[in-house]
Structures are given as structure tokens and as C-alpha cells.
Design a protein around this motif. Structure first.
Motif, PDB file in Angstrom:
ATOM      1  N   GLU A  71      -3.352  -4.271 -14.386  1.00  0.00           N
ATOM      2  CA  GLU A  71      -4.727  -4.761 -14.287  1.00  0.00           C
ATOM      3  C   GLU A  71      -5.505  -4.025 -13.202  1.00  0.00           C
ATOM      4  OE1 GLU A  71      -7.104  -8.973 -14.573  1.00  0.00           O
ATOM      5  OE2 GLU A  71      -5.034  -8.984 -13.886  1.00  0.00           O
ATOM      6  N   ILE A  72      -4.854  -3.761 -12.067  1.00  0.00           N
ATOM      7  CA  ILE A  72      -5.528  -3.006 -11.003  1.00  0.00           C
ATOM      8  C   ILE A  72      -5.835  -1.584 -11.474  1.00  0.00           C
ATOM      9  CG2 ILE A  72      -5.276  -2.065  -8.679  1.00  0.00           C
ATOM     10  CD1 ILE A  72      -3.568  -4.483  -7.989  1.00  0.00           C
ATOM     11  N   ALA A  73      -4.867  -0.938 -12.132  1.00  0.00           N
ATOM     12  CA  ALA A  73      -5.083   0.418 -12.637  1.00  0.00           C
ATOM     13  C   ALA A  73      -6.219   0.443 -13.649  1.00  0.00           C
ATOM     14  CB  ALA A  73      -3.801   0.951 -13.272  1.00  0.00           C
ATOM     15  N   ARG A  74      -6.269  -0.572 -14.497  1.00  0.00           N
ATOM     16  CA  ARG A  74      -7.334  -0.657 -15.504  1.00  0.00           C
ATOM     17  C   ARG A  74      -8.702  -0.806 -14.844  1.00  0.00           C
ATOM     18  NH1 ARG A  74      -9.474  -5.300 -18.260  1.00  0.00           N
ATOM     19  NH2 ARG A  74     -10.180  -4.841 -20.396  1.00  0.00           N
ATOM     20  N   LEU A  75      -8.793  -1.646 -13.822  1.00  0.00           N
ATOM     21  CA  LEU A  75     -10.053  -1.830 -13.109  1.00  0.00           C
ATOM     22  C   LEU A  75     -10.474  -0.547 -12.401  1.00  0.00           C
ATOM     23  CD1 LEU A  75      -9.503  -5.393 -11.586  1.00  0.00           C
ATOM     24  CD2 LEU A  75     -11.069  -4.769 -13.437  1.00  0.00           C
ATOM     25  N   ARG A  76      -9.513   0.171 -11.851  1.00  0.00           N
ATOM     26  CA  ARG A  76      -9.841   1.425 -11.155  1.00  0.00           C
ATOM     27  C   ARG A  76     -10.346   2.478 -12.132  1.00  0.00           C
ATOM     28  NH1 ARG A  76      -6.351   2.248  -6.029  1.00  0.00           N
ATOM     29  NH2 ARG A  76      -5.867   4.310  -6.836  1.00  0.00           N
ATOM     30  N   VAL A  77      -9.718   2.584 -13.301  1.00  0.00           N
ATOM     31  CA  VAL A  77     -10.186   3.534 -14.311  1.00  0.00           C
ATOM     32  C   VAL A  77     -11.582   3.149 -14.784  1.00  0.00           C
ATOM     33  CG1 VAL A  77      -9.819   4.336 -16.674  1.00  0.00           C
ATOM     34  CG2 VAL A  77      -7.902   4.242 -15.077  1.00  0.00           C
ATOM     35  N   GLU A  78     -11.798   1.862 -15.019  1.00  0.00           N
ATOM     36  CA  GLU A  78     -13.115   1.408 -15.475  1.00  0.00           C
ATOM     37  C   GLU A  78     -14.175   1.696 -14.418  1.00  0.00           C
ATOM     38  OE1 GLU A  78     -15.208  -2.693 -17.191  1.00  0.00           O
ATOM     39  OE2 GLU A  78     -13.106  -2.686 -16.547  1.00  0.00           O
ATOM     40  N   LEU A  79     -13.837   1.487 -13.144  1.00  0.00           N
ATOM     41  CA  LEU A  79     -14.785   1.765 -12.062  1.00  0.00           C
ATOM     42  C   LEU A  79     -15.106   3.256 -11.986  1.00  0.00           C
ATOM     43  CD1 LEU A  79     -16.411   0.811  -9.626  1.00  0.00           C
ATOM     44  CD2 LEU A  79     -14.348   1.046  -8.234  1.00  0.00           C
ATOM     45  N   ARG A  80     -14.074   4.107 -12.116  1.00  0.00           N
ATOM     46  CA  ARG A  80     -14.314   5.558 -12.092  1.00  0.00           C
ATOM     47  C   ARG A  80     -15.225   5.988 -13.228  1.00  0.00           C
ATOM     48  NH1 ARG A  80      -8.742   6.086 -10.833  1.00  0.00           N
ATOM     49  NH2 ARG A  80      -8.291   6.702 -12.978  1.00  0.00           N
ATOM     50  N   ARG A  81     -15.010   5.432 -14.413  1.00  0.00           N
ATOM     51  CA  ARG A  81     -15.850   5.787 -15.554  1.00  0.00           C
ATOM     52  C   ARG A  81     -17.292   5.341 -15.329  1.00  0.00           C
ATOM     53  NH1 ARG A  81     -12.933   6.757 -20.531  1.00  0.00           N
ATOM     54  NH2 ARG A  81     -14.600   5.790 -21.720  1.00  0.00           N
ATOM     55  N   GLN A  82     -17.474   4.156 -14.752  1.00  0.00           N
ATOM     56  CA  GLN A  82     -18.828   3.688 -14.469  1.00  0.00           C
ATOM     57  C   GLN A  82     -19.515   4.561 -13.422  1.00  0.00           C
ATOM     58  OE1 GLN A  82     -18.411  -0.433 -13.419  1.00  0.00           O
ATOM     59  NE2 GLN A  82     -18.104  -1.102 -15.531  1.00  0.00           N
ATOM     60  N   LEU A  83     -18.749   4.979 -12.402  1.00  0.00           N
ATOM     61  CA  LEU A  83     -19.319   5.875 -11.393  1.00  0.00           C
ATOM     62  C   LEU A  83     -19.694   7.222 -12.003  1.00  0.00           C
ATOM     63  CD1 LEU A  83     -17.021   5.158  -8.304  1.00  0.00           C
ATOM     64  CD2 LEU A  83     -19.407   4.483  -8.622  1.00  0.00           C
ATOM     65  N   GLY A 124       0.792  -1.223   0.000  1.00  0.00           N
ATOM     66  CA  GLY A 124       0.000   0.000   0.000  1.00  0.00           C
ATOM     67  C   GLY A 124       0.822   1.270   0.000  1.00  0.00           C
ATOM     68  N   ARG A 125       2.132   1.154  -0.209  1.00  0.00           N
ATOM     69  CA  ARG A 125       2.988   2.348  -0.227  1.00  0.00           C
ATOM     70  C   ARG A 125       3.028   3.008  -1.602  1.00  0.00           C
ATOM     71  NH1 ARG A 125       6.056  -1.303   2.977  1.00  0.00           N
ATOM     72  NH2 ARG A 125       7.250  -1.933   1.118  1.00  0.00           N
ATOM     73  N   SER A 126       2.576   2.300  -2.624  1.00  0.00           N
ATOM     74  CA  SER A 126       2.528   2.853  -3.983  1.00  0.00           C
ATOM     75  C   SER A 126       1.156   2.575  -4.572  1.00  0.00           C
ATOM     76  CB  SER A 126       3.612   2.228  -4.869  1.00  0.00           C
ATOM     77  OG  SER A 126       4.899   2.587  -4.431  1.00  0.00           O
ATOM     78  N   ALA A 127       0.742   3.445  -5.486  1.00  0.00           N
ATOM     79  CA  ALA A 127      -0.531   3.251  -6.186  1.00  0.00           C
ATOM     80  C   ALA A 127      -0.263   2.535  -7.503  1.00  0.00           C
ATOM     81  CB  ALA A 127      -1.180   4.610  -6.460  1.00  0.00           C
ATOM     82  N   PRO A 128      -1.234   1.749  -7.976  1.00  0.00           N
ATOM     83  CA  PRO A 128      -1.025   1.040  -9.248  1.00  0.00           C
ATOM     84  C   PRO A 128      -0.773   1.990 -10.418  1.00  0.00           C
ATOM     85  CG  PRO A 128      -3.307   0.850  -8.514  1.00  0.00           C
ATOM     86  CD  PRO A 128      -2.539   1.422  -7.379  1.00  0.00           C
ATOM     87  N   GLU A 129      -1.299   3.218 -10.329  1.00  0.00           N
ATOM     88  CA  GLU A 129      -1.064   4.182 -11.399  1.00  0.00           C
ATOM     89  C   GLU A 129       0.394   4.620 -11.497  1.00  0.00           C
ATOM     90  OE1 GLU A 129      -5.317   4.130 -10.435  1.00  0.00           O
ATOM     91  OE2 GLU A 129      -3.517   4.330  -9.226  1.00  0.00           O
ATOM     92  N   ASP A 130       1.189   4.301 -10.459  1.00  0.00           N
ATOM     93  CA  ASP A 130       2.620   4.646 -10.497  1.00  0.00           C
ATOM     94  C   ASP A 130       3.428   3.689 -11.360  1.00  0.00           C
ATOM     95  OD1 ASP A 130       2.146   6.744  -8.765  1.00  0.00           O
ATOM     96  OD2 ASP A 130       2.576   5.566  -6.966  1.00  0.00           O
TER      97      ASP A 130
END
Length: 203
Positions: free
Chosen positions: A157-169, A69-75
Motif C-alpha cells: 500500500e505504501i509503494a502504491r501510494l508513492r507511485v501514485e504520488l510520483r505520477r501526480q507530480l 526506515g532500513r528498507s524501502a517499501p519497493e523492496d
């Protein structure tokens, strides 16, 4: 050679009549030799291929930070740039559907195949997760580049899921805003009808 000789010795020790014992000993030895092979490869890379060692070590550190949890997947884009020592590298996520690829913040990116840069796919379980766009001479790094891309699958894959979730929200928020606006329009229409119709008749 050591592995082969050890398997032969174990096979002779447990006896030819015990196929299960031989198979079990062989599997146990294979499991033990995996970490040993990795340590040996690291030692060879550290001595004879420092660039490969530093790149893989950098990616391993990034993945450890990601799990902790010290880095974000977008990094991951910055992590790959640092590992490969290049500045001109982008990760373009491929979202489900036929829309354009997006960057790690979810902004659509228009691809220009004639820009002179190389492109490499990041795939997992038969699904294309992203495209790496960078200097064409990265292809010369061959095995190291492949290992780095394989290691980056989890973060991508985590970054992709997070972007997809943000777009759905965002789509849900926009849909809710449209519903609220439609309800307000309907309320104003009813008020107008009452004012111009029933109220005037009562007056």
C-alpha cells in the motif's frame, strides 16, 4: 483445552452473579493467550515446518526494517521472492482508474493471461492494491502464501501510494511546462504583432 479450563476456573472464582467480571477475565485471558499461541505456532513451525517458519520470519524481519526506515517499501518484491525462494515473481500495482497495472517503479505492465503463471490479489479494506504474478505451483503453499500476502499489505500500500504520488507530480510538472510554453508562445505572438503592426505604423 487449557484456555477453556482456565476460563471455567476464572468464571467459578469470580462467581456466576458477576457477568461483567467473568467477561473481563475472559477477555484478559484471550489477550494473554494470543502471544502464547503465536509463540507456540512458531515453535511448532520451527520444528516441523521449517520452510513456513523461515518464510514468515523473513517477512517479519523485512517489515521491521521497513518500519525502522532500513528498507524501502519497493523492496517488498525482493522480500517476497526471498521468503518464497522463487525468482519469477512480480508485483503489479493497481492504481485508481482504469489504466494498466504498473510495476513498483511506475512503468505500465501489459498482462498476458496465457503466460502460464498464477495470479493472486492483494486487497485491503475492499480495495485491490496489487496483483502478484508468479509460478503457478505457489498455490500448493496455501496458508503460508496467504499469510505472506496478508503481511505484505502495508508495504504494497505504501509503494502504491508513492507511485501514485510520483505520477501526480509528473502530471503537475507536465502541466506547468505546458503553461510556460503557452505563455512563451503568447509573448512571442505579442512581440510579432507589435513589430509587424504598431511599430511599422509608427515608422
Amino acid at each position: 483445552a487449557t484456555y477453556a479450563v482456565t476460563v471455567m476456573v476464572i468464571g467459578a472464582a469470580v462467581g456466576r452473579s458477576s457477568a461483567w467480571a467473568t467477561a473481563g477475565a475472559t477477555l484478559a485471558l484471550a489477550a494473554a493467550f494470543g502471544p502464547a499461541r503465536r509463540r507456540l505456532q512458531d515453535a511448532v513451525d520451527r520444528r516441523f515446518n521449517r520452510a513456513r517458519f523461515d518464510a514468515l520470519h523473513h517477512m517479519s524481519t523485512f517489515l521491521d526494517d521497513l518500519r525502522a526506515g532500513r528498507s524501502a517499501p519497493e523492496d517488498i518484491e525482493r522480500g517476497l521472492r526471498d521468503a518464497l525462494d522463487v525468482d519469477d515473481l512480480e508485483i503489479r500495482l493497481v492504481l485508481p482508474g482504469k489504466g494498466p497495472a504498473v510495476d513498483l517503479s511506475g512503468i505500465p505492465v501489459i498482462d498476458d493471461p496465457g503466460d502460464g503463471r498464477g495470479r493472486w490479489l492483494i486487497r485491503h479494506a475492499g480495495v485491490t492494491l496489487a496483483t502478484i504474478v508468479g509460478p503457478r505451483d505457489l498455490v500448493q503453499r496455501g496458508t503460508m502464501l496467504s499469510k505472506l500476502l496478508d503481511a505484505s499489505v502495508l508495504a504494497v500500500e505504501i509503494a502504491r501510494l508513492r507511485v501514485e504520488l510520483r505520477r501526480q507530480l509528473e502530471e503537475v510538472e507536465a502541466s506547468r511546462a505546458r503553461i510556460v510554453a503557452a505563455a512563451d508562445d503568447e509573448r512571442r505572438r505579442i512581440e510579432r504583432d507589435l513589430h509587424d503592426g504598431a511599430q511599422q505604423q509608427i515608422v
